[in-house]
Design a protein around this motif. Structure first.
Motif, mmCIF file in Angstrom:
data_model
loop_
_atom_site.group_PDB
_atom_site.id
_atom_site.type_symbol
_atom_site.label_atom_id
_atom_site.label_comp_id
_atom_site.label_asym_id
_atom_site.label_seq_id
_atom_site.Cartn_x
_atom_site.Cartn_y
_atom_site.Cartn_z
ATOM 1 N N GLY A 143 0.810 -1.207 0.000
ATOM 2 C CA GLY A 143 0.000 0.000 0.000
ATOM 3 C C GLY A 143 0.847 1.262 0.000
ATOM 4 O O GLY A 143 0.402 2.321 -0.433
ATOM 5 N N ASP A 173 -6.307 1.218 -4.415
ATOM 6 C CA ASP A 173 -7.217 1.781 -3.407
ATOM 7 C C ASP A 173 -7.833 3.106 -3.871
ATOM 8 O O ASP A 173 -9.025 3.340 -3.681
ATOM 9 N N ASP A 190 -10.047 -6.950 -7.273
ATOM 10 C CA ASP A 190 -9.584 -8.275 -7.696
ATOM 11 C C ASP A 190 -10.785 -9.211 -7.888
ATOM 12 O O ASP A 190 -10.921 -9.892 -8.910
ATOM 13 N N GLY A 277 1.441 -6.739 -0.043
ATOM 14 C CA GLY A 277 -0.010 -6.920 -0.103
ATOM 15 C C GLY A 277 -0.566 -7.144 -1.503
ATOM 16 O O GLY A 277 -1.441 -7.987 -1.708
ATOM 17 N N ASP A 309 0.135 -7.563 5.383
ATOM 18 C CA ASP A 309 0.920 -7.373 6.605
ATOM 19 C C ASP A 309 0.667 -8.472 7.639
ATOM 20 O O ASP A 309 -0.478 -8.830 7.929
HETATM 21 O O1 KG4 Z 1 1.609 -5.018 2.404
HETATM 22 P P1 KG4 Z 1 0.272 -4.503 2.827
HETATM 23 O O2 KG4 Z 1 -0.638 -5.421 3.571
HETATM 24 O O3 KG4 Z 1 0.405 -3.206 3.684
HETATM 25 C C1 KG4 Z 1 1.381 -2.245 3.444
HETATM 26 O O4 KG4 Z 1 2.545 -2.461 3.820
HETATM 27 O O5 KG4 Z 1 0.985 -1.241 2.783
HETATM 28 O O6 KG4 Z 1 -0.459 -3.995 1.481
HETATM 29 C C2 KG4 Z 1 -1.728 -3.435 1.509
HETATM 30 C C3 KG4 Z 1 -2.145 -3.121 0.087
HETATM 31 C C4 KG4 Z 1 -3.448 -2.343 -0.006
HETATM 32 O O7 KG4 Z 1 -3.256 -1.255 -0.872
HETATM 33 C C5 KG4 Z 1 -4.428 -3.355 -0.594
HETATM 34 O O8 KG4 Z 1 -5.445 -2.792 -1.385
HETATM 35 C C6 KG4 Z 1 -3.504 -4.211 -1.427
HETATM 36 O O9 KG4 Z 1 -2.348 -4.341 -0.643
HETATM 37 N N1 KG4 Z 1 -4.072 -5.548 -1.702
HETATM 38 C C7 KG4 Z 1 -4.444 -5.935 -2.939
HETATM 39 C C8 KG4 Z 1 -4.990 -7.238 -2.792
HETATM 40 N N2 KG4 Z 1 -4.908 -7.589 -1.466
HETATM 41 C C9 KG4 Z 1 -4.348 -6.537 -0.829
HETATM 42 N N3 KG4 Z 1 -4.377 -5.309 -4.126
HETATM 43 C C10 KG4 Z 1 -4.837 -5.955 -5.194
HETATM 44 N N4 KG4 Z 1 -5.387 -7.196 -5.138
HETATM 45 C C11 KG4 Z 1 -5.470 -7.878 -3.977
HETATM 46 N N5 KG4 Z 1 -5.993 -9.101 -3.942
#
Ligand code: KG4
Ligand code: ZN
Length: 340
Positions: A143, A173, A190, A277, A309
């Motif tokens: 994110g 997002d 997704d 993510g 995360d």
């Molecule tokens: O790594 P993470 O959990 O947290 C950070 O370190 O930011 O990533 C969160 C991000 C969010 O923007 C969320 O929308 C995205 O990962 N995300 C996805 C999916 N699952 C989580 N984006 C696209 N498709 C998914 N299935």
């Protein structure tokens, strides 16, 4: 004691999930994540609410993880926590809790860089695609970050390219929000994209030199495109929701994968991994596998629970630092902008 016997408690509180995990060596004994639903109605993470929720969640989440792992606090070899980058108040809760626990138990403290941890999640034993060989290239998409990293060793990493504006997850997002979907938009998009045609609409790709990325142009492009379409058909979004999600997702995946393919070719490294993510995204995962087959890469795709995360990745990264005796003093501070 063998390193494989060391028990590490990991604490992750960089954004809106409070997570605690216990690992013995690289085996996960427990990995719990408390999601903070409080942000949904605001369409994004509210930092003040996130830190308050961490404060409420952290003790029960850690106690439950310890119980589930079947270990006592005395069994711990070290406590590893996310030092940064992340939200200031959120990081403070994890850092203060970890420091207090370290002081009370007289156990070593280890600081972990959140983005290193996303990459090192691949070394967790039950990660689906096996443990990578060094050196490998990792596309880390979350994110807050979008990076192509050359990984020489657990503490030797070099950024080859990164985003100049929005991160890939942020693009998912923010565009989801424009479309009117709930937060976080990535997983929702997704799901909706599965019934859509990725070729229904095309959006222009950014022209960024080298291995860097840019996603803000795509966001603006989608916004202007929708404004135009809605003028002639106010129901355009509802009528084209699945195709819209599939096409936006395709654009993000193409931007990411085109650069990753160049990075692998330029570096001559054919061990290639995904992390963060956004690596939970089904279209990215399948395009990554397909590119891997075409280019002859050995690919590493994280298990879904280690994409977003989680504290298992923090404990895993902590375990590597423990082997190098890279311990932190109690005066250590969290750092929202911790450099890579
Ligand atoms: O790594 P993470 O959990 O947290 C950070 O370190 O930011 O990533 C969160 C991000 C969010 O923007 C969320 O929308 C995205 O990962 N995300 C996805 C999916 N699952 C989580 N984006 C696209 N498709 C998914 N299935
Ligand atoms: Zn993350």
């Amino acid at each position: 004691m063998e390193f494989s016997d060391h028990v590490i408690l990991g604490i992750e509180s960089s954004c809106d999930d409070t997570s605690a995990a216990v690992l013995r060596g690289n085996k996960v004994l427990a990995n719990l994540v408390a999601n903070q639903e409080v942000h949904e109605k605001y369409g994004g993470v509210v930092p003040e609410l996130a830190s308050r929720a961490h404060l409420r969640n952290i003790v029960p989440v850690v106690e439950l993880a310890m119980q589930k792992a079947g270990v006592t606090y005395q069994d711990l070899s070290a406590i590893a926590f996310t030092q940064g980058p992340g939200l200031s108040g959120s990081l403070l809760v994890g850092a203060s809790f970890s420091k207090s626990l370290s002081l009370a138990l007289g156990k070593p403290l280890i600081t972990v860089h959140h983005m290193y941890a996303h990459i090192l999640a691949h070394f967790i034993e039950d990660d689906a695609s096996g443990i990578p060989n060094f050196p490998f290239i990792c596309l880390t998409v979350s994110g807050g970050h979008t990076q192509i990293v050359r990984v020489q060793g657990p503490s030797e990493m070099e950024i080859l390219g990164q985003t100049r504006d929005d991160a890939a997850g942020e693009a998912f997002d923010k565009i989801s929000k424009i479309i009117g979907l709930s937060y976080p938009g990535g997983p929702v998009m997704d799901k909706l994209a599965k019934q859509g045609d990725p070729k229904a609409f095309s959006f222009s790709k950014p022209k960024v030199e080298g291995l860097d990325f840019s996603f803000s142009g795509l966001k603006t492009g989608v916004l202007y495109f929708l404004r135009r379409e809605i003028k002639s058909n106010p129901h355009f979004i509802e009528e084209n929701l699945h195709n819209l999600c599939a096409s936006v997702q395709q654009a993000i995946v193409d931007i990411l994968m085109d650069k990753l393919e160049i990075a692998a070719q330029q570096s001559g490294i054919n061990h290639v991994a995904l992390a963060g993510g956004v690596s939970a995204n089904s279209a990215l995962r399948s395009r990554f596998e397909q590119s891997g087959k075409e280019k002859g890469w050995t690919t590493y795709i994280p298990k879904l629970s280690y994409c977003t995360d989680n504290a298992a990745m923090i404990a895993m990264a902590g375990w590597f630092k423990l082997q190098n005796e890279a311990l932190a003093p109690l005066e250590v501070r969290s750092d929202p902008r911790l450099p890579f």
